[in-house]
Design an enzyme around this catalytic site. Sequence first.
Site, PDB file in Angstrom:
ATOM      1  N   PHE A 154       0.801  -1.217   0.000  1.00 41.64           N
ATOM      2  CA  PHE A 154       0.000   0.000   0.000  1.00 41.64           C
ATOM      3  C   PHE A 154       0.833   1.266   0.000  1.00 41.64           C
ATOM      4  O   PHE A 154       0.357   2.326  -0.404  1.00 41.64           O
ATOM      5  CB  PHE A 154      -0.942   0.019   1.217  1.00 41.64           C
ATOM      6  N   CYS A 286       9.655   1.677   3.432  1.00 43.37           N
ATOM      7  CA  CYS A 286      10.579   0.635   3.866  1.00 43.37           C
ATOM      8  C   CYS A 286      12.002   1.164   3.958  1.00 43.37           C
ATOM      9  O   CYS A 286      12.870   0.521   4.547  1.00 43.37           O
ATOM     10  CB  CYS A 286      10.517  -0.571   2.938  1.00 43.37           C
ATOM     11  N   GLU A 386       9.283  -3.243  13.207  1.00 44.49           N
ATOM     12  CA  GLU A 386       9.135  -2.239  12.156  1.00 44.49           C
ATOM     13  C   GLU A 386       7.810  -1.510  12.395  1.00 44.49           C
ATOM     14  O   GLU A 386       6.731  -2.057  12.154  1.00 44.49           O
ATOM     15  CB  GLU A 386       9.135  -2.889  10.775  1.00 44.49           C
TER      16      GLU A 386
END
Length: 500
Positions: A154, A286, A386
């Site tokens: 996404f 990321c 994360e």
Amino acid sequence: MTNDSLPLVQHYIGGSTAQSASARTAPVYDPALGKATKNVVLADQAEIDAAVASAAAAFPKWRDLSITKRQQIIFRFRELLNERKGELAEILTSEHGKVLSDALGEITRGLEVVELATGFPHIIKGEYSENVSTGVDVYSTKSPLGVVGIISPFNFPAMVPMWFFPIAIAAGNTVVLKPSEKDPSSANWLAELFTEAGLPDGVFNVLHGDKVAVDGLLEHPEVKSISFVGSTPIAQYIYEKAAKNGKRVQALGGAKNHMLVLPDADLNLTADAAINAGFGSAGERCMAISVVVAVEPVADKLIELITQRMSTLKIGDGRRNCDMGPLVTEQHRDKVASYIDIAAEDGATVVVDGRGIEVDGAADGFWLGPTLLDAVPTTSKAYIDEIFGPVLSIVRVQSYEEGVKLINDGAYGNGTAIFTNDGGAARRFQNEIEVGMIGINVPIPVPVAYYSFGGFKDSIFGSNKAYGIHGFDFFTREKAITSRWLDPSHGGINLGFPQN
């Protein structure tokens, strides 16, 4: 619950919108408004089969189309995308929430891969060795795989698919793209644009769905490879299941990216970089910097400079003049916010709390402001996990060596950066650090398209990184031909230039 009166995002199969027969749908939210603005269909097995069948039927003709014609179509797609990228940016902002300038930046980075793909004839050409034995020649060719599957996340609904499909298509493959159901519309827009550029029907298909669609692609015998970007647990699942089903896999997983700050660093430059890399796109990258590793005695001064800059950030609707938008969904916002409590309970200091901030946007938007945590214990889940949101942690260390060990001891190895004015330290860092993408005074070291994207350890499963030479190697397979011709021959006379 979905509102049936809302517009419905359909699959794109065989060169046109395909009306779904599936009764399953999911809501698609405008994160800045906090409400659903459309629904997306969720594929059933029949629709999975239809998308793959469309790609399979288109493959022989696309594979055999001349390199010249394929290249012309990709060039045309590049031109159309560059001309109309503002339309795509508006779609990204409306479904993901990132500010328009960030959406345009995402498209620009995707365009780099499209531009790389236009040069595919040089990259996929084979080799030739004459007279390896008397009268015997050996040469190689690079051939496409067939139908390839792409499963994208996404956070970059346009850029990440463009890491894969331009290269796959240029190399002669046909594609089934499964975008995130959270922000699906950009995939359809890209597929429609490629059709407008002259791409034959069925070469690029978009299949919307959830885990049913994912598993359908992983298990389908006609799908020869899977490309994925997302969280590590899902990347590992996809890698193992796809490999078990005999497919090539490139699966890029999660990250916990650190920025090591040495005492000689320019702290103003470093503070700017920490803000940009920690809070851009609401931290949903990321390659975001989520941990600043400060070699003492710089931590207090660095926190002061970062805090000053955080106070100037404007949070709100990405279509307005804001620096940072909302998070993608309410559930994700709440999960990210929960780490602030976890960190505090584990002994960290909440220097800036992004909960309950004033925003330039609707009250129901999925808001969480930039958050700064100091002295985060490395045993805390706020350090280990994360978080994937606008939460920046400060970890204090006493030496360069301690900082490097901290980074190398982590489970991930996606991206990292060092900030220093010492060239020797920087060179030592790039040699000793066990991370795939490294920045030296660059906070988000995403490689340009003619290199390749990917990390180490739990940040990647499979041997192939994304785009660059790795990408072309992944989407082709080599044939080696050993040839002997005893009698020469030639064709008819034609003094003109070949046209196709």
